[in-house]
Motif scaffolding. Structure first.
Motif, PDB file in Angstrom:
ATOM      1  N   GLY A   1      -2.050  -5.357   8.011  1.00 43.09           N
ATOM      2  CA  GLY A   1      -1.048  -4.737   7.147  1.00 43.09           C
ATOM      3  C   GLY A   1       0.148  -5.620   6.844  1.00 43.09           C
ATOM      4  O   GLY A   1       1.048  -5.215   6.119  1.00 43.09           O
TER       5      GLY A   1
ATOM      6  N   SER B   1       3.852  -5.212  -3.666  1.00 47.62           N
ATOM      7  CA  SER B   1       4.445  -4.280  -2.702  1.00 47.62           C
ATOM      8  C   SER B   1       3.747  -2.933  -2.782  1.00 47.62           C
ATOM      9  O   SER B   1       3.439  -2.311  -1.763  1.00 47.62           O
ATOM     10  CB  SER B   1       5.941  -4.090  -2.977  1.00 47.62           C
ATOM     11  N   GLU B   2       3.472  -2.526  -4.013  1.00 44.19           N
ATOM     12  CA  GLU B   2       2.822  -1.240  -4.225  1.00 44.19           C
ATOM     13  C   GLU B   2       1.397  -1.240  -3.642  1.00 44.19           C
ATOM     14  O   GLU B   2       0.974  -0.283  -2.991  1.00 44.19           O
ATOM     15  CB  GLU B   2       2.805  -0.929  -5.736  1.00 44.19           C
TER      16      GLU B   2
ATOM     17  N   ARG C   1       0.223  -3.040  -1.230  1.00 44.27           N
ATOM     18  CA  ARG C   1       0.264  -3.051   0.221  1.00 44.27           C
ATOM     19  C   ARG C   1       0.502  -1.636   0.735  1.00 44.27           C
ATOM     20  O   ARG C   1      -0.134  -1.186   1.687  1.00 44.27           O
ATOM     21  CB  ARG C   1       1.391  -3.973   0.650  1.00 44.27           C
ATOM     22  N   ARG C   2       1.432  -0.930   0.079  1.00 42.54           N
ATOM     23  CA  ARG C   2       1.777   0.414   0.502  1.00 42.54           C
ATOM     24  C   ARG C   2       0.582   1.363   0.302  1.00 42.54           C
ATOM     25  O   ARG C   2       0.170   2.084   1.198  1.00 42.54           O
ATOM     26  CB  ARG C   2       2.972   0.914  -0.320  1.00 42.54           C
ATOM     27  N   ALA C   3      -0.006   1.297  -0.909  1.00 38.47           N
ATOM     28  CA  ALA C   3      -1.022   2.283  -1.268  1.00 38.47           C
ATOM     29  C   ALA C   3      -2.375   2.021  -0.601  1.00 38.47           C
ATOM     30  O   ALA C   3      -3.122   2.946  -0.325  1.00 38.47           O
ATOM     31  CB  ALA C   3      -1.189   2.323  -2.777  1.00 38.47           C
TER      32      ALA C   3
ATOM     33  N   ASN D   1      -3.006  -0.205   2.159  1.00 36.82           N
ATOM     34  CA  ASN D   1      -2.978  -0.741   3.513  1.00 36.82           C
ATOM     35  C   ASN D   1      -3.728  -2.074   3.623  1.00 36.82           C
ATOM     36  O   ASN D   1      -4.615  -2.244   4.445  1.00 36.82           O
ATOM     37  CB  ASN D   1      -3.554   0.273   4.500  1.00 36.82           C
TER      38      ASN D   1
END
Lengths: 292, 302, 239
Positions: free
Chosen positions: C29, C183-184, C186-188, C190
């Motif tokens: 992650g 960034s998105e 990575r967040r959405a 994983n």
């Protein structure tokens, strides 16, 4: 090792070195694999034959006629086709990808055109076939001339590349076409000069071949294959190694045939060619090294 | 939709015409149709490797030649259909054996390598035949022309079907990725070596059988003729003139050339080759999408 | 949890040492950055991890499984996918077809064309290319082709993405957009990332940890703040 065989190998090697030299120059600077190169050798051979039979012109003068004709042909297709295609990146890429098939088409047209015009009968003539004896070798005058002219041209080209300013530009284009343009090399002029020179050398080689053996419209292709073997062995644009490899091929062929039989010649050349490509699958993309 | 319609109507029409032909009763016509079917079978099989992956083979005849040779050696000992199967199998096995090293070679070097391989195979077989004292071998029990025609027609259909299946399969998408950029294909998980090898073997089997059937038609085997590079060259020209982008291409290319080869190949071989060479150059330079490109443009405009 | 473990990787080309004894590990992650001047060995390191180049020494393991010596396609199917600094689109086919091949053959290898299409469209949406799905890949702008590189890597179903200079050559606005996209993602999803980037601001802003290389030799590893304060890094970068 018989000196007679050694001489035969030297003659065959010098011829291969010369034919490969022309192909190497054109491939190095234009990145076009001219598979019709051997057919230019054939054209040169027919020039010599017809000049002698029709005009009585001695083949030694045909060396110049064939060089002019083949060189002129190079100029014509460069100015007519390649200059424009090579200057547009998209077209150049398509051309590079299909260059081999394209030149195969040219090769087919040259072979069959000559065959249609002059029939496919093997032709030959007698020239300088008096035998000279020295150091245990019996050498005909025409073979000596072949060896001499081929050596002079190969050496001359090496010296030219090493010491003449234009030779330097040529090497620059072989190594880095894009960078050469940046440092002020007139790439267009170099390419045009190279294609003319490469084609002219093939024509000269053809005249030399016609002095020593019979010629047919389909004699060219084995020369293309042999030249490719030489270039793959020697490396793209590596003019010096190419010449060495040319002689190596002459030796392998001459001694290979002496050990077996002349009927194995095609198997030997094609076998060598396949083996070389399989062992060096990167082919001519192997490191480009300057002429030393 | 137009494209679909054209294929849905045109495909079965071609098949029906092909099946009905023997009942027209003209042997000359059937001879031409036999050749047409042969060229479609060969060009379509060629396209499975070369049009899909961009590994352009200039030595496809090698599989015909090997098929012919195996057929002439086994026919008589084995029943004819089994001998034909052996011919296809032998070509496939050959592709499997030489495939790994050969398919490592790329671009123009692959093209010239395949040519060299075919010539090497030709010279080796010629040498073997000479040392056996065989200059040409005859076949005496060949079936009638209409039987041969049906077999060849079946091969053309099979070859076309294989090309359609490959094009619309996962395999086909992988092959196209290899053609477009081999390193990138490998980086997204395409097992490039395996797929190339599969395509190579699949492309080899049908020409192997074609080689056997062709022998039954000419009724004699001679190595130099069985491995004639003109066949490879004709295949490439037909494919490029027909268009490499579709399954239709090889059919259009074969249709365009079958009459030409019928009229000229035997009687004026040089003229035939010159025309082939000239068309090849013109199409590469000015019509890279081939004849089927014309169709696409028209369909796109509608 | 460690997802990627690199131990003592070295690589030399002839006499030139491209990588010397490089070791580090990446947490699941995380976004792990690589910095260094041209020729520092960043792309070589990517190629070693992705299997395009065999290292002269050392080993790489992914999820506790050694992957050194495996082929690129095998490594991709295990869950690592890379992009290329010089973009390599399948130029002659559509943008959608580009990502469908990925979904068919990658880590999520699906035999269903419909599934692959769905995964492909999702990947295109994630990078903002859904509107260009039917264009030929060769017709995209450079920024579009960089996005396609990422979409193709995403569509393989990889858990770890190696992104090689996906911002080089982009305008400042496009860089901003790319940072937001990553960034998105990575967040959405994983995902774990490794980044090679010349755009220093982007690298500092995105990375959790950074490894600095100089002529193939690791000189520092740490958080962006630690790297920015490291005397060796400062010496290499600012003399």
């Amino acid at each position: 090792m018989s000196t007679q065989l050694l001489f035969a190998a030297l003659v065959a090697g010098s011829l291969y070195a010369l034919v490969a030299l022309g192909l190497n120059l054109v491939y190095g600077t234009l990145r076009l694999l001219n598979i019709a190169h051997g057919d230019l050798v054939m054209i040169g051979a027919y020039v010599a034959f017809w000049m002698l039979s029709l005009l009585g012109m001695p083949p030694v003068l045909s060396l110049f006629a064939a060089a002019a004709l083949c060189g002129g042909f190079g100029w014509l297709i460069y100015v007519g086709i390649f200059r424009k295609l090579l200057s547009t990146p998209a077209l150049a890429r398509r051309l590079e990808a299909n260059s081999l098939i394209l030149f195969y088409g040219v090769s087919v047209i040259l072979q069959n055109g000559v065959s249609l015009a002059f029939t496919s009968t093997a032709r030959g003539y007698q020239y300088l076939n008096e035998v000279h004896r020295f150091a245990g070798v019996a050498a005909s005058g025409n073979r000596l001339m072949l060896l001499g002219v081929a050596l002079v041209l190969c050496l001359g080209m090496l010296l030219f590349l090493r010491f003449h300013l234009f030779g330097w530009s040529l090497r620059a284009v072989i190594e880095r076409r894009d960078a050469a343009a940046v440092v002020g090399v007139d790439v267009d002029r170099v390419q045009m000069a190279t294609i003319c020179t490469g084609f002219a050398i093939a024509g000269v080689a053809g005249v030399l071949v016609s002095m020593t053996e019979q010629i047919t419209p389909f004699m060219g292709f084995p020369f293309t294959i042999a030249a490719l073997v030489v270039i793959v062995l020697g490396g793209l644009g590596n003019i010096f190694a190419g010449i060495v490899a040319g002689f190596a091929l002459g030796f392998i062929e001459t001694f290979g045939i002496a050990a077996t039989s002349a009927t194995y010649r095609s198997i030997l050349i094609y076998g060598l060619f396949v083996a070389v490509l399989l062992l060096r699958p990167q082919g001519l993309f192997g490191k480009a090294i300057q002429a030393r | 939709m137009t494209k679909l319609n054209l294929d849905i109507i045109g495909g079965p029409l071609l098949v029906l015409a092909g099946l009905a032909l023997p009942f027209a009763g003209a042997d000359y016509l059937m001879g031409i149709a036999f050749n047409l079917a042969m060229w479609i079978a060969l060009t379509q099989s060629w396209s499975i490797l070369s049009a899909m992956t961009g590994y352009v083979s200039l030595g496809h005849v090698v599989f015909c030649g090997i098929g012919s040779y195996v057929f002439i050696l086994t026919n008589g000992t084995l029943p004819m259909p089994v001998a034909l199967a052996c011919a296809g199998l032998a070509a496939g096995v050959m592709a499997l054996v030489i495939g790994l090293p050969v398919l490592r070679v790329r671009g123009p070097y692959f093209v010239i390598l395949t040519f060299g391989l075919a010539e090497l195979a030709k010279n080796v077989i010629v040498q073997i035949e000479t040392s056996l004292g065989q200059f040409s071998r005859l076949i005496f029990d060949a079936p009638a022309l209409d039987t041969l025609y049906f077999i060849m027609f079946g091969l053309a259909v099979a070859s076309t079907a294989a090309a359609v299946l490959v094009r619309h399969s996962k395999l086909g998408r992988g092959l196209v990725a290899i053609r477009e950029n081999e390193e990138a294909a490998e980086a997204i998980g395409v097992p490039v070596t395996r797929l190339k090898l599969i395509a190579f073997v699949v492309a080899a089997i049908i020409p192997g059988i074609v080689g056997g059937v062709l022998l039954l038609r000419t009724s004699y085997f001679e190595a130099a003729q069985a491995f004639d590079p003109v066949i490879s060259f004709s295949i490439v020209t037909m494919a490029i003139v027909g268009g490499m982008g579709t399954v239709r291409g090889p059919i259009l290319g074969s249709l365009a050339f079958v009459l030409l080869s019928e009229l000229l190949w035997a009687r004026f071989p040089q003229l035939y080759m010159i025309i082939l060479g000239a068309l090849l150059i013109l199409f590469i330079l000015f019509m890279p999408r081939g004849l089927s490109g014309l169709f696409e443009r028209r369909e796109a405009r509608r | 949890m460690t997802i990627l473990d690199v131990q003592g990787i070295s690589k030399s080309f002839g006499g030139l040492k491209a990588l010397t004894n490089v070791s580090f590990s990446v947490e699941e992650g995380a976004i792990f950055g690589l910095m260094g001047a041209n020729g520092a060995g960043k792309t070589t390191l990517f190629a070693v991890i992705a299997g395009q180049i065999k290292p002269s020494g050392g080993s790489v393991s992914f999820r506790n499984r050694t992957i050194t010596g495996k082929r690129p396609d095998q490594i991709c199917r295990l869950g690592i996918s890379r992009t290329f600094q010089i973009v390599r689109p399948f130029a002659g086919i559509s943008v959608l077809d580009n990502v469908i091949v990925s979904a068919l053959y990658g880590a999520a290898a699906s035999n269903s064309h419909a599934e692959a299409r769905e995964a492909g469209i999702a990947a295109l949406e994630a990078v903002g290319l859904a509107g260009s799905a039917d264009k030929l890949a060769g017709e995209l702008t450079l920024s579009g082709q960089k996005r396609l590189e990422i979409a193709r890597a995403l569509a393989t179903g990889a858990e770890m993405l190696l992104l090689d200079e996906v911002m080089a050559g982009l305008t400042p606005t496009e860089v901003e957009e790319m940072i937001a996209t990553l960034s998105e993602l990575r967040r959405a999803r994983n995902l774990t990332f490794m980044l090679v980037e010349h755009v220093m601001g982007a690298l500092m802003a995105l990375s959790d940890r950074i490894l600095a290389l100089d002529h193939g030799v690791p000189i520092a590893i740490g958080t962006p703040a630690e790297i920015a304060a490291n005397p060796d890094v400062l010496k290499v970068y600012f003399g």
